[in-house]
Write a protein that holds these residues in place. Structure first.
Motif, mmCIF file in Angstrom:
data_model
loop_
_atom_site.group_PDB
_atom_site.id
_atom_site.type_symbol
_atom_site.label_atom_id
_atom_site.label_comp_id
_atom_site.label_asym_id
_atom_site.label_seq_id
_atom_site.Cartn_x
_atom_site.Cartn_y
_atom_site.Cartn_z
ATOM 1 N N GLU A 373 0.826 -1.209 0.000
ATOM 2 C CA GLU A 373 0.000 0.000 0.000
ATOM 3 C C GLU A 373 0.858 1.254 0.000
ATOM 4 N N TYR A 374 1.857 1.327 0.885
ATOM 5 C CA TYR A 374 2.674 2.540 0.860
ATOM 6 C C TYR A 374 3.547 2.588 -0.392
ATOM 7 N N GLY A 375 3.922 1.412 -0.910
ATOM 8 C CA GLY A 375 4.649 1.404 -2.176
ATOM 9 C C GLY A 375 3.815 1.977 -3.303
ATOM 10 N N ALA A 376 2.528 1.620 -3.335
ATOM 11 C CA ALA A 376 1.619 2.147 -4.355
ATOM 12 C C ALA A 376 1.391 3.642 -4.168
ATOM 13 N N ASN A 377 1.225 4.084 -2.923
ATOM 14 C CA ASN A 377 0.972 5.507 -2.674
ATOM 15 C C ASN A 377 2.176 6.372 -3.034
ATOM 16 N N SER A 378 3.375 5.903 -2.737
ATOM 17 C CA SER A 378 4.563 6.680 -3.103
ATOM 18 C C SER A 378 4.786 6.659 -4.615
ATOM 19 N N THR A 379 4.490 5.514 -5.247
ATOM 20 C CA THR A 379 4.549 5.457 -6.704
ATOM 21 C C THR A 379 3.568 6.445 -7.310
ATOM 22 N N MET A 380 2.351 6.479 -6.767
ATOM 23 C CA MET A 380 1.330 7.394 -7.281
ATOM 24 C C MET A 380 1.730 8.849 -7.058
ATOM 25 N N SER A 381 2.398 9.134 -5.960
ATOM 26 C CA SER A 381 2.865 10.502 -5.701
ATOM 27 C C SER A 381 3.811 10.955 -6.802
ATOM 28 N N ALA A 382 4.730 10.069 -7.200
ATOM 29 C CA ALA A 382 5.677 10.407 -8.266
ATOM 30 C C ALA A 382 4.974 10.532 -9.617
ATOM 31 N N ILE A 383 3.990 9.661 -9.872
ATOM 32 C CA ILE A 383 3.207 9.778 -11.102
ATOM 33 C C ILE A 383 2.470 11.107 -11.131
ATOM 34 N N LEU A 384 1.899 11.503 -9.994
ATOM 35 C CA LEU A 384 1.219 12.799 -9.884
ATOM 36 C C LEU A 384 2.178 13.933 -10.222
ATOM 37 N N GLY A 385 3.418 13.843 -9.715
ATOM 38 C CA GLY A 385 4.421 14.851 -10.040
ATOM 39 C C GLY A 385 4.735 14.886 -11.519
ATOM 40 N N ARG A 386 4.837 13.716 -12.148
ATOM 41 C CA ARG A 386 5.102 13.658 -13.589
ATOM 42 C C ARG A 386 3.954 14.260 -14.382
ATOM 43 N N MET A 387 2.743 13.968 -13.981
ATOM 44 C CA MET A 387 1.582 14.532 -14.664
ATOM 45 C C MET A 387 1.589 16.057 -14.577
ATOM 46 N N ALA A 388 2.031 16.575 -13.438
ATOM 47 C CA ALA A 388 2.082 18.028 -13.250
ATOM 48 C C ALA A 388 3.167 18.667 -14.107
ATOM 49 N N THR A 389 4.350 18.061 -14.162
ATOM 50 C CA THR A 389 5.436 18.663 -14.944
ATOM 51 C C THR A 389 5.186 18.535 -16.442
ATOM 52 N N TYR A 390 4.606 17.433 -16.871
ATOM 53 C CA TYR A 390 4.327 17.254 -18.292
ATOM 54 C C TYR A 390 3.248 18.228 -18.788
ATOM 55 N N SER A 391 2.255 18.497 -17.940
ATOM 56 C CA SER A 391 1.132 19.341 -18.349
ATOM 57 C C SER A 391 1.308 20.809 -17.994
ATOM 58 N N GLY A 392 2.137 21.091 -16.975
ATOM 59 C CA GLY A 392 2.252 22.458 -16.481
ATOM 60 C C GLY A 392 1.055 22.884 -15.654
ATOM 61 N N LYS A 393 0.231 21.940 -15.253
ATOM 62 C CA LYS A 393 -0.992 22.220 -14.491
ATOM 63 C C LYS A 393 -0.851 21.729 -13.048
ATOM 64 N N GLN A 394 -1.660 22.293 -12.186
ATOM 65 C CA GLN A 394 -1.795 21.731 -10.845
ATOM 66 C C GLN A 394 -2.816 20.607 -10.921
ATOM 67 N N ILE A 395 -2.441 19.446 -10.437
ATOM 68 C CA ILE A 395 -3.316 18.282 -10.488
ATOM 69 C C ILE A 395 -3.477 17.738 -9.079
ATOM 70 N N THR A 396 -4.714 17.482 -8.699
ATOM 71 C CA THR A 396 -4.955 16.949 -7.357
ATOM 72 C C THR A 396 -4.896 15.432 -7.368
ATOM 73 N N TRP A 397 -4.642 14.886 -6.206
ATOM 74 C CA TRP A 397 -4.631 13.433 -6.030
ATOM 75 C C TRP A 397 -5.987 12.851 -6.421
ATOM 76 N N GLU A 398 -7.051 13.503 -5.993
ATOM 77 C CA GLU A 398 -8.400 13.006 -6.275
ATOM 78 C C GLU A 398 -8.666 12.992 -7.775
ATOM 79 N N GLN A 399 -8.287 14.052 -8.486
ATOM 80 C CA GLN A 399 -8.477 14.088 -9.930
ATOM 81 C C GLN A 399 -7.732 12.941 -10.613
ATOM 82 N N ALA A 400 -6.487 12.766 -10.223
ATOM 83 C CA ALA A 400 -5.673 11.725 -10.863
ATOM 84 C C ALA A 400 -6.237 10.338 -10.585
ATOM 85 N N MET A 401 -6.597 10.071 -9.348
ATOM 86 C CA MET A 401 -7.082 8.738 -8.986
ATOM 87 C C MET A 401 -8.474 8.449 -9.532
#
Length: 443
Positions: A373-401
């Motif tokens: 579970e924590y492995g998945a959550n930390s992986t998702m945190s990094a994916i969230l960061g990638r989504m933000a840098t690729y798009s230049g947008k602020q993205i929430t955890w809820e939106q991504a999930m």
């Protein structure tokens, strides 16, 4: 960007099958019985590159009666190299992998997993959710490397399998080894006890010169090329913010005791811009906001001749903490006095400790470990960061999930002639994410 996607209708349908409950044979409901301490534990490794070879060696050292019985890799030469390397270290009491249990190609992971009690999952991370899901369904204990997925659909698959592992009392260790490292554990206990107060900000870093490139060979298909150079393609690797920087982001989640609620940032390709660098960025900067108000600045870079740093710093209401590498963990009060200073020159390797703990938990059948579970959550945190840098947008955890973001095809449908999810143009250039233009489907 040319990607294979899954429709929301199909995703909801597939998710409901899992959450609604699928009939499982009684033999698969629990971990394989290991009634005596002296029983042989059969081990399989899925993914025979450098990390797979190293993790297998650590597993074989972790228990006096564990034996490698099966190996799987997409490429025969990598499997052969790993087998030769391990055979130089261990004798036949530890390695028993005849040709009949050396499995090669897409989909070969199932045959290897079926042979074992414990499996090591060390392929490129895009395949991790599918491999983990199958291993848990078959009642196997698991060591899997980080990150555990490269897209949101994969994260959801891992979280569901993690729940199933808990119900079956299967042990799962994730290769975020800082959580098994003496210096980091010492710092965490001090922070948990309130020695620096509440963490309000932090800075985490993985700034380095980068990694290998494998030149394209004339006889390779596009799939073979991308599989050989998996680090540079998001469906396989997820970019270096995920593959490497996840370690530092995981420390932030761990020390703060929360997962981010949003991310915004910037990044691009300024130095590493060649055709052989696939589609990933060479630098990312992200601000992660946490529910309790903390803001963590995240840096990762792959550029030669630049400032290098792999470390974490956190500021609390009463003091600050710094962690770096194997040796250093220090806590200081706001007026500069030392609260704690860890010298870990002689500390044991956390890479070995995580395997030691896994096999101890399997043997005692009592203190179960489940890092998924924590492995998945930390992986998702990094994916969230990638989504933000690729798009230049602020993205929430809820939106991504809540999205159906998927970039990884079913491995069992792949062959060496398959087209990968991302393909190059006629000039050999791959589509590159562009902040302000690249978007993610958010529902």
């Amino acid at each position: 960007m040319k990607k294979k996607t899954i429709s929301r209708r199909n995703f909801v349908k597939e998710s409901s099958l899992i959450t609604g409950g699928v009939l499982i044979a009684p033999s698969m409901m629990m971990a394989s019985p290991i009634s005596k301490k002296e029983n042989v534990l059969k081990l399989a490794v899925i993914g025979c590159g450098g990390r797979g070879t190293g993790a297998t060696a650590q597993a074989l050292k972790a228990d006096h009666n564990v034996k490698l019985v099966a190996m799987s890799d997409a490429f025969k030469d990598r499997l052969d190299k790993a087998y030769t390397s391990l055979s130089k270290i261990f004798d036949s009491s530890k390695i028993d992998v005849p040709a009949s249990r050396q499995f090669v190609g897409f989909g070969s992971y199932k045959k290897a997993i079926d042979e074992a009690d414990v499996v090591i999952l060390t392929t490129p991370p895009g395949f991790r959710p599918q491999h983990f899901e199958y291993a848990i369904a078959q009642g196997k204990h698991v060591f899997m490397e980080k990150p555990v997925a490269t897209d949101v659909v994969g994260i959801k698959k891992v979280l569901k399998a993690a729940k199933a592992a808990k119900e079956k009392k299967l042990n799962v260790v994730v290769g975020l080894q800082r959580r098994y490292q003496k210096s980091y554990l010492a710092a965490y206990e001090k922070i948990k006890n309130g020695d620096i107060g509440k963490i309000v900000s932090g800075q985490v870093y993985w700034n380095s010169a980068g990694v290998w490139v494998r030149p394209r060979q004339e006889d390779w298909s596009e799939m073979q090329y991308q599989m050989r150079n998996w680090y540079y393609f998001n469906w396989l690797c997820g970019d270096h913010i995920l593959e490497q920087h996840i370690h530092n982001i995981d420390v932030a989640n761990w020390f703060i005791g929360e997962i981010p609620i949003s991310a915004q940032g910037m990044g691009g390709r300024q130095v590493r811009t060649g055709k052989d660098h696939g589609e990933i960025f060479d630098h990312h900067f992200v601000e992660f906001e946490y529910p309790g108000g903390a803001v963590v600045s995240s840096q990762c870079r792959h550029q030669h001749g630049c400032f290098t740093k792999v470390a974490e710093h956190f500021q609390g209401t009463h003091g600050i903490s710094s962690t770096k590498g194997k040796v250093h963990a220090t806590l200081n009060s706001l007026d500069g006095n030392t609260i704690y200073d860890h010298n870990g020159e002689n500390d044991p390797s956390p890479y070995q400790i995580e395997h030691d703990h896994l096999f101890q938990a399997i043997r005692n059948q009592r203190d179960y470990i489940n890092n998924a579970e924590y492995g998945a959550n930390s992986t998702m945190s990094a994916i969230l960061g990638r989504m933000a840098t690729y798009s230049g947008k602020q993205i929430t955890w809820e939106q991504a999930m809540n999205s159906n973001y998927q970039i990884v095809p079913d491995e069992d449908s792949l062959s060496w002639d398959s087209l990968p999810p991302t393909i190059c143009d006629d000039s050999g250039n791959y589509p590159i994410p562009t902040p302000g233009k690249t978007n993610f489907i958010i529902s």
